[in-house]
Design a protein around this motif. Structure first.
Motif, mmCIF file in Angstrom:
data_model
loop_
_atom_site.group_PDB
_atom_site.id
_atom_site.type_symbol
_atom_site.label_atom_id
_atom_site.label_comp_id
_atom_site.label_asym_id
_atom_site.label_seq_id
_atom_site.Cartn_x
_atom_site.Cartn_y
_atom_site.Cartn_z
ATOM 1 N N GLY A 213 -15.802 -60.427 -93.828
ATOM 2 C CA GLY A 213 -16.772 -60.747 -92.795
ATOM 3 C C GLY A 213 -16.737 -62.187 -92.338
ATOM 4 N N LEU A 214 -15.766 -62.955 -92.818
ATOM 5 C CA LEU A 214 -15.570 -64.327 -92.354
ATOM 6 C C LEU A 214 -14.467 -64.277 -91.291
ATOM 7 N N ILE A 215 -14.794 -64.648 -90.068
ATOM 8 C CA ILE A 215 -13.789 -64.608 -88.997
ATOM 9 C C ILE A 215 -12.678 -65.591 -89.345
ATOM 10 N N ALA A 216 -11.469 -65.074 -89.456
ATOM 11 C CA ALA A 216 -10.372 -65.845 -90.037
ATOM 12 C C ALA A 216 -9.856 -66.922 -89.094
ATOM 13 N N TYR A 217 -9.647 -68.095 -89.666
ATOM 14 C CA TYR A 217 -8.886 -69.176 -89.047
ATOM 15 C C TYR A 217 -7.546 -69.235 -89.769
ATOM 16 N N ALA A 218 -7.548 -69.678 -91.020
ATOM 17 C CA ALA A 218 -6.330 -69.736 -91.833
ATOM 18 C C ALA A 218 -6.639 -69.045 -93.158
ATOM 19 N N SER A 219 -6.139 -67.837 -93.313
ATOM 20 C CA SER A 219 -6.597 -66.960 -94.395
ATOM 21 C C SER A 219 -6.332 -67.504 -95.788
ATOM 22 N N SER A 220 -5.293 -68.283 -95.977
ATOM 23 C CA SER A 220 -4.985 -68.800 -97.311
ATOM 24 C C SER A 220 -5.761 -70.060 -97.640
ATOM 25 N N LEU A 221 -6.611 -70.493 -96.709
ATOM 26 C CA LEU A 221 -7.370 -71.732 -96.897
ATOM 27 C C LEU A 221 -8.877 -71.530 -96.728
ATOM 28 N N ASP A 222 -9.287 -70.614 -95.854
ATOM 29 C CA ASP A 222 -10.713 -70.427 -95.557
ATOM 30 C C ASP A 222 -11.503 -70.086 -96.821
ATOM 31 N N GLN A 223 -12.622 -70.779 -97.011
ATOM 32 C CA GLN A 223 -13.494 -70.486 -98.148
ATOM 33 C C GLN A 223 -14.935 -70.802 -97.786
ATOM 34 N N ALA A 224 -15.821 -69.835 -98.000
ATOM 35 C CA ALA A 224 -17.240 -70.046 -97.736
ATOM 36 C C ALA A 224 -17.876 -70.847 -98.861
ATOM 37 N N GLY A 225 -18.916 -71.597 -98.514
ATOM 38 C CA GLY A 225 -19.669 -72.370 -99.495
ATOM 39 C C GLY A 225 -21.065 -72.632 -98.967
ATOM 40 N N VAL A 226 -21.766 -73.567 -99.593
ATOM 41 C CA VAL A 226 -23.166 -73.807 -99.236
ATOM 42 C C VAL A 226 -23.448 -75.287 -99.042
ATOM 43 N N MET A 227 -24.512 -75.558 -98.284
ATOM 44 C CA MET A 227 -24.967 -76.913 -98.003
ATOM 45 C C MET A 227 -26.478 -76.940 -98.178
ATOM 46 N N ALA A 228 -26.967 -77.957 -98.861
ATOM 47 C CA ALA A 228 -28.399 -78.103 -99.124
ATOM 48 C C ALA A 228 -28.662 -79.582 -99.394
ATOM 49 N N HIS A 229 -29.885 -79.883 -99.851
ATOM 50 C CA HIS A 229 -30.208 -81.291 -100.090
ATOM 51 C C HIS A 229 -29.704 -81.786 -101.439
ATOM 52 N N SER A 230 -29.642 -80.929 -102.430
ATOM 53 C CA SER A 230 -29.326 -81.387 -103.779
ATOM 54 C C SER A 230 -28.307 -80.486 -104.453
ATOM 55 N N ALA A 231 -27.722 -81.004 -105.522
ATOM 56 C CA ALA A 231 -26.803 -80.214 -106.341
ATOM 57 C C ALA A 231 -27.544 -79.050 -106.990
ATOM 58 N N GLU A 232 -28.797 -79.259 -107.363
ATOM 59 C CA GLU A 232 -29.581 -78.185 -107.956
ATOM 60 C C GLU A 232 -29.722 -77.018 -106.982
ATOM 61 N N ASP A 233 -30.012 -77.330 -105.726
ATOM 62 C CA ASP A 233 -30.144 -76.276 -104.725
ATOM 63 C C ASP A 233 -28.817 -75.559 -104.493
ATOM 64 N N CYS A 234 -27.738 -76.327 -104.428
ATOM 65 C CA CYS A 234 -26.413 -75.728 -104.237
ATOM 66 C C CYS A 234 -26.055 -74.813 -105.407
ATOM 67 N N ALA A 235 -26.430 -75.217 -106.620
ATOM 68 C CA ALA A 235 -26.133 -74.403 -107.801
ATOM 69 C C ALA A 235 -26.853 -73.062 -107.725
ATOM 70 N N LEU A 236 -28.118 -73.076 -107.300
ATOM 71 C CA LEU A 236 -28.876 -71.826 -107.174
ATOM 72 C C LEU A 236 -28.217 -70.879 -106.175
ATOM 73 N N LEU A 237 -27.823 -71.415 -105.041
ATOM 74 C CA LEU A 237 -27.230 -70.591 -103.995
ATOM 75 C C LEU A 237 -25.844 -70.090 -104.390
ATOM 76 N N LEU A 238 -25.034 -70.984 -104.946
ATOM 77 C CA LEU A 238 -23.660 -70.623 -105.285
ATOM 78 C C LEU A 238 -23.621 -69.559 -106.378
ATOM 79 N N SER A 239 -24.618 -69.554 -107.246
ATOM 80 C CA SER A 239 -24.673 -68.547 -108.314
ATOM 81 C C SER A 239 -24.730 -67.137 -107.738
ATOM 82 N N HIS A 240 -25.345 -66.985 -106.574
ATOM 83 C CA HIS A 240 -25.449 -65.666 -105.944
ATOM 84 C C HIS A 240 -24.302 -65.400 -104.973
ATOM 85 N N LEU A 241 -23.669 -66.458 -104.524
ATOM 86 C CA LEU A 241 -22.610 -66.344 -103.516
ATOM 87 C C LEU A 241 -21.289 -65.860 -104.114
ATOM 88 N N CYS A 242 -20.987 -66.331 -105.308
ATOM 89 C CA CYS A 242 -19.673 -66.095 -105.907
ATOM 90 C C CYS A 242 -19.607 -64.744 -106.615
#
Length: 498
Positions: A213-242
């Motif tokens: 569901g990620l519209i491809a640009y360069a398939s061997s490089l594209d990777q989804a991730g998260v952006m937030a205010h803190s590392a703590e917030d990113c950790a919470l989100l990434l735990s569900h993303l991966c």
């Protein structure tokens, strides 16, 4: 923290989740608050689409779960998605005329997993067209409230870029229009805008988050991730993303999801932080160097050791990336021909003429440039000379990192050579490409990396510290970032008037 004495948009993901769980605030009230902020900050150009009915329906469902006492961890927490991740309830355009008005029949895995964790989608965020760019000046779809396409503006200085290609995501988080956002990183497109906008962003190991569901640009490089205010917030989100997604994404790795929050309080006493000489040479602005050096000194005071290392092929990352990624883009974007879906030229004489006019009118200049480069390097007579050689050097760049990790646990340096520049300030495409010099190597190697706020440079603009870890060491990255944020307040600083 009580939201009655602190504005909702001042709360991070963790604080907002706690306020929702304890019923200090409802999910509907929260969603309405952020939707209103998105409407009042339309001049930034961050959002490409909103759907208040869909958002509030998700918020009401979250409130029902919260009332039942059986709610998922992030129930009611708002999030917005980069417009290259497909969504059922919102248009997905990749900021391109080619897909303007397109509505997906399904959600990207990343979107679906965050929804399963309880997140409420606020809308879709602007980006460089098909995620090709480093400044978010190449969107070709009007933002919410606009009648014509416009660049996204950096909330720290609206005359400057927010970075790209996930500039809408970084802008929206920095301007407190959403507590968190998804982004995608092909060559630095999470880390660079996070640095330019003074927020925290992380790109996991290639393959840890599904590309379905990620519209491809360069398939061997594209990777989804998260952006937030803190590392703590990113950790919470990434735990569900991966997590693995073998039925939908063949590049998804069979590595279980983790609770990255458990790594946040790990000691960094004795942590070896590699400092590559190649990241601190000619071309690095003095103000950026000073901010990064100060952050590194903080790590030393926390007990970490700075270790000199070498990444000798850093300078080759730019030409390698701009051979490989356009080659993959040339193949991926061949599907947009006016036949199956997307834009079709209104007038043409025959099938070939339709192809030509559709692609000429539907794609912007930067996308056309990369398609042409990619087609050239894949053509007979040039494939061996360019594409195959670039693949070999890519392998060598990955080997350089593995050699470096024998002497260190993390690698640190600047995210970009300068702070964010003025809109229209880099009309030469090559000058724009060179701004990615420090982020491209980790992307080519498929390594996890993140940007952590590290102070301010020229004009009071944010500077980001880049941290890179070995494969599957996202927890170590987040823990080191969290420790820095416990002794600094750069991640809490906000643009004036926000």
């Amino acid at each position: 923290m009580n939201h009655r004495t602190t504005a909702l948009h001042d709360l991070g993901v963790a604080e907002l989740a706690q306020a929702l769980r304890t019923r200090q605030v409802s999910a509907v009230e929260t969603a309405q608050h952020f939707l209103q902020r998105a409407r009042t900050q339309q001049s930034l150009g961050a959002f490409l689409s909103l759907n208040e009915d869909a958002t509030l329906a998700q918020a009401r469902a979250a409130d029902a779960l919260l009332a039942s006492g059986n709610a998922p961890a992030l129930a009611g927490v708002p999030i917005a998605h980069k417009d290259v991740l497909v969504t059922r309830d919102f248009p997905t355009t990749a900021a391109s005329r080619m897909l303007q008005g397109y509505q997906s029949p399904f959600d990207a895995t990343v979107v679906a997993r965050l929804a399963q964790a309880g997140c409420v989608t606020l809308g879709k965020l602007s980006c460089d067209e098909f995620a090709m760019g480093g400044s978010n000046e190449s969107a070709h779809v009007p933002p919410v409230g606009g009648t014509a396409p416009q660049p996204v503006r950096n909330p720290w200085d609206p005359a400057r870029i927010p970075g790209g290609s996930s500039g809408g995501s970084a802008c929206a988080v920095a301007a407190r229009l959403t507590p968190a956002a998804t982004g995608t990183d092909t060559g630095g497109s999470i880390r660079q805008p996070a640095a330019f906008c003074g927020i925290t962003g992380i790109k996991p190991t290639y393959g840890r988050a599904s590309r379905y569901g990620l519209i491809a640009y360069a398939s061997s490089l594209d990777q989804a991730g998260v952006m937030a205010h803190s590392a703590e917030d990113c950790a919470l989100l990434l735990s569900h993303l991966c997590g693995p997604d073998p039925e939908r994404d063949s590049t998804s790795l069979d590595v279980p999801a983790e609770d990255f929050s458990r790594a946040l309080d790990a000691s960094i006493e004795g942590l070896r932080i590699g400092i590559p000489a190649e990241f601190f040479g000619e071309g690095l602005a003095d103000d950026v160097r000073a901010a990064v050096d100060a952050a590194l000194r903080q790590y030393e005071q926390l007990g970490a050791r700075l270790v000199p290392i070498a990444l000798p092929r850093t300078q080759l990352a730019v030409p390698v990336y701009y051979i490989l990624s356009p080659a993959e883009a040339s193949s991926n974007l061949s599907r947009f021909d006016g036949v199956r879906y997307g834009y079709r030229a209104p007038a043409f004489t025959d099938l070939l003429d339709m192809y030509k006019k559709t692609r000429a009118q539907g794609f912007g200049d930067e996308v056309k440039r990369r398609i042409m480069i990619g087609t050239y390097v894949l053509s007979e007579g040039y494939y061996d000379a360019y594409y195959l050689q670039a693949q070999k050097i890519r392998r060598m760049i990955a080997d350089d990192f593995q050699a470096a990790f024998e002497h260190c646990d993390l690698i640190a340096g600047p995210v970009a050579p300068t702070v964010a520049w003025e809109i229209g300030g880099k009309t030469d495409p090559v000058a724009n490409y060179l701004a990615d010099i420090y982020t491209l190597p980790a992307s080519l190697a498929g390594l996890p990396g993140m940007s952590v706020p590290a102070g301010q440079g020229a004009g009071g603009m944010p500077v980001g510290l880049q941290l890179i870890a070995n494969y599957f060491q996202e927890g170590r990255l987040l823990g080191a970032a969290h420790r820095l944020q416990q002794v600094t307040d750069f991640h809490l600083q906000r643009p004036a008037g926000i």
